[in-house]
Design an enzyme around this catalytic site. Sequence first.
Site, PDB file in Angstrom:
ATOM      1  N   ASP A 102      56.427 111.501  66.784  1.00 54.27           N
ATOM      2  CA  ASP A 102      55.698 111.617  68.046  1.00 54.27           C
ATOM      3  C   ASP A 102      56.405 110.846  69.151  1.00 54.27           C
ATOM      4  O   ASP A 102      57.102 109.855  68.898  1.00 54.27           O
ATOM      5  CB  ASP A 102      54.282 111.092  67.891  1.00 54.27           C
ATOM      6  CG  ASP A 102      53.448 111.957  66.966  1.00 54.27           C
ATOM      7  OD1 ASP A 102      52.410 111.481  66.478  1.00 54.27           O
ATOM      8  OD2 ASP A 102      53.851 113.130  66.730  1.00 54.27           O
ATOM      9  N   ASP A 160      55.629 108.558  71.177  1.00 53.19           N
ATOM     10  CA  ASP A 160      54.852 107.396  71.584  1.00 53.19           C
ATOM     11  C   ASP A 160      55.406 106.169  70.885  1.00 53.19           C
ATOM     12  O   ASP A 160      56.416 106.230  70.183  1.00 53.19           O
ATOM     13  CB  ASP A 160      53.359 107.598  71.271  1.00 53.19           C
ATOM     14  CG  ASP A 160      53.112 107.902  69.793  1.00 53.19           C
ATOM     15  OD1 ASP A 160      54.052 107.723  68.984  1.00 53.19           O
ATOM     16  OD2 ASP A 160      51.995 108.319  69.447  1.00 53.19           O
ATOM     17  N   ASP A 184      54.212 104.400  68.389  1.00 58.47           N
ATOM     18  CA  ASP A 184      54.186 104.515  66.931  1.00 58.47           C
ATOM     19  C   ASP A 184      55.309 105.418  66.431  1.00 58.47           C
ATOM     20  O   ASP A 184      55.927 105.153  65.395  1.00 58.47           O
ATOM     21  CB  ASP A 184      52.833 105.064  66.476  1.00 58.47           C
ATOM     22  CG  ASP A 184      51.743 104.004  66.533  1.00 58.47           C
ATOM     23  OD1 ASP A 184      50.566 104.377  66.628  1.00 58.47           O
ATOM     24  OD2 ASP A 184      52.081 102.809  66.478  1.00 58.47           O
ATOM     25  N   GLU A 220      56.475 113.461  60.990  1.00 60.82           N
ATOM     26  CA  GLU A 220      55.446 112.437  60.876  1.00 60.82           C
ATOM     27  C   GLU A 220      54.077 113.087  60.658  1.00 60.82           C
ATOM     28  O   GLU A 220      53.558 113.763  61.545  1.00 60.82           O
ATOM     29  CB  GLU A 220      55.435 111.594  62.155  1.00 60.82           C
ATOM     30  CG  GLU A 220      54.319 110.567  62.242  1.00 60.82           C
ATOM     31  CD  GLU A 220      54.240 109.932  63.615  1.00 60.82           C
ATOM     32  OE1 GLU A 220      55.214 110.080  64.388  1.00 60.82           O
ATOM     33  OE2 GLU A 220      53.208 109.316  63.924  1.00 60.82           O
TER      34      GLU A 220
END
Length: 696
Positions: free
Chosen positions: A545, A547, A549, A472
Amino acid sequence: MTAEYSAHHLQVLEGLEAVRKRPGMYIGSNGSPGLMHCLWEIIDNAVDEAVAGNGAKIDIILHSDGSVEVHDRGRGIPVDVEPRTGLTGVEVVFTKLHAGGKFGGGSYAASGGLHGVGASVVNALSERLDVEVDRGGKTYAMSFHRGEPGIFDDDGGEKRPDAPFTPFSEKSELRVVGKAAKGATGTRIRYWADRQIFTKDAAFQLGELETRARQTAFLVPGLELVVSDDRGGERNETSYHYEGGISEFVEYLATDAPVTDTWRIQGEGTFKETVPVLQPDGHMVATEVERTCSVDLALRWGTGYDTTTRSFVNIIATPKGGTHQQGFEQELLKSLRGQVEQNARRLKVGSDKLEKDDVLAGLTAVLTVNLPEPQFEGQTKEVLGTPAVRSIVSQVVRKELAARFSSTKRDDKSQASQLLDKVVAEMKARVSARAHKETQRRKNALESSSLPAKLVDCRSSDVTQSELFIVEGDSALGTARHARNSEFQALLPIRGKILNVQKASVSDMLGNAECAAIITTIGAGSGRSFDLSQARYGKVILMSDADVDGAHIRTLLLTLFFRYMRPLVEAGRVFSAVPPLHRVIVMNPGSKPNETIYTYSEGELHALLTKLQRAGKRWQDPIQRYKGLGEMDADQLANTTMEKSGRLLRRVTVEDAESADAAVRTFELLMGNDVAPRREFIMSSSDKLSRESIDA
């Protein structure tokens, strides 16, 4: 058809009716292969007599009227009365299924006939069958019409299947039709296949018959088989007789120049099995018996590449192999692998390993095993199923090959060396060919598909080892570029969240730059045209990541794979990387270096801190919380997420069709066009979500 179904709708097929109703169950088909199988049954019975030491010649005659005759010089079918049925032995053999002398009664040590259905099946499927037996100075005769005993009225002495037939009404009669020469014994069987059963184009195949006769002559040294064909108006007669056994068979089969002489491997082993044994009172009692399995193997390697292997059980060919062939091939590969490893420096093999195809290239082998009452898979006896034979064959091959390779004789050492050179050359050629194929595949993909410029490819062309990390963002790419192993790890960065393909059309998906880049990089196509064998990487790893997102991006990527590259998911080749959430530095007293511990969830972090606190250890504050992959340096990313020794991967799988359908419905609910069900799901499920688990 009727809705009523009761016991009076059931049929019980008596005697040979079942054979005529379902011939394929017994002979495989009602075409030429089935017709030939009937002939094999009669020939195999004659061969069993020869193997038992009774008779050294078998005549097989294809008559011009479509009948076939088999004449052996064995002991002859018993002509006395079998006490339980009250029938003569001849009638029992030809009219009763599962009746014969090969069920462990001591008449045969090892035989191809096992089920007691061979002769009776041939009789049931014959319009006419005549049998003559020479025993005790007399010639006995009996005739059958579609399995029923009786007498044909052969006007003029010429035997015809359509001659008037009179079945026996009260008691069958085994007629005495002449005198046999002193000491002469044997059986003559002539039959006409029933055209009500077999197809019009079914015919005896002379080529197959000659091949089988030649093969049997090799397997039974000293036995002569004479094949005569009268169908062309003139008798065409060929005799097969060999004294060299399977060694001579291997020389006949091999067509290339030799690398080794023909090696003969012989041995035996014992095993125990529990089988029903007939007791004097007529009852069957399960009894543990010890079996002896003898192994006879002849093999040689030549300069060619083709493999010719023939396997037999009690002279019966097993074209589809079985446990004996499995044991032979497994031990052959294992033994040669061991020899190559011992001579690795001289042979310069590196880390590559032999495969079965390397060992079998140029091999010609004939394997025979003999054992009482082998277990075949079906009446056609194409596959041996006795489990214990595998280990016995393996032990014999292991012992004899070890002796061959450790021999100090000059010829043995020379041939062993040449053999190892050959199999290693085959291995290197295979590895080189695969490397060339992979290089060509990558080259073609590069030239025709224009791989994305942002792809950071790996050097290895080995699909089984290579890995594609979909990362990403460019910041994560920069770190991953330094953390990766460039030999087998490739990187493809994507910008943010890709298109939600669950709601988009195929044209929109293909028009999306990120989706197109992923499909082009993997190189196996998409949708119905997806070809798993063309995938350029063994693993596809989604590295986003840790998280919300990142989870959303991972879900979008999985939606793309699930909808357009599902075979990749079903093959277990799609993974999700698991980067750590926290880095805890535990401070050690004195000069002892501090310890770094990574945790992957809030719960794991709290458990670790509690454990450290109880142990009286301190840690550096603040504890580092990774918001994204870009915050990690190359060493940290390599140690925790990319190196095989320290990383944790989650394999994305589709367990079965039901779970796949459930996954489709879930993706449709969460990612599809219909907003109302998604809103309802969020509203109804919100109370089940812990606010603390949401990364803010």
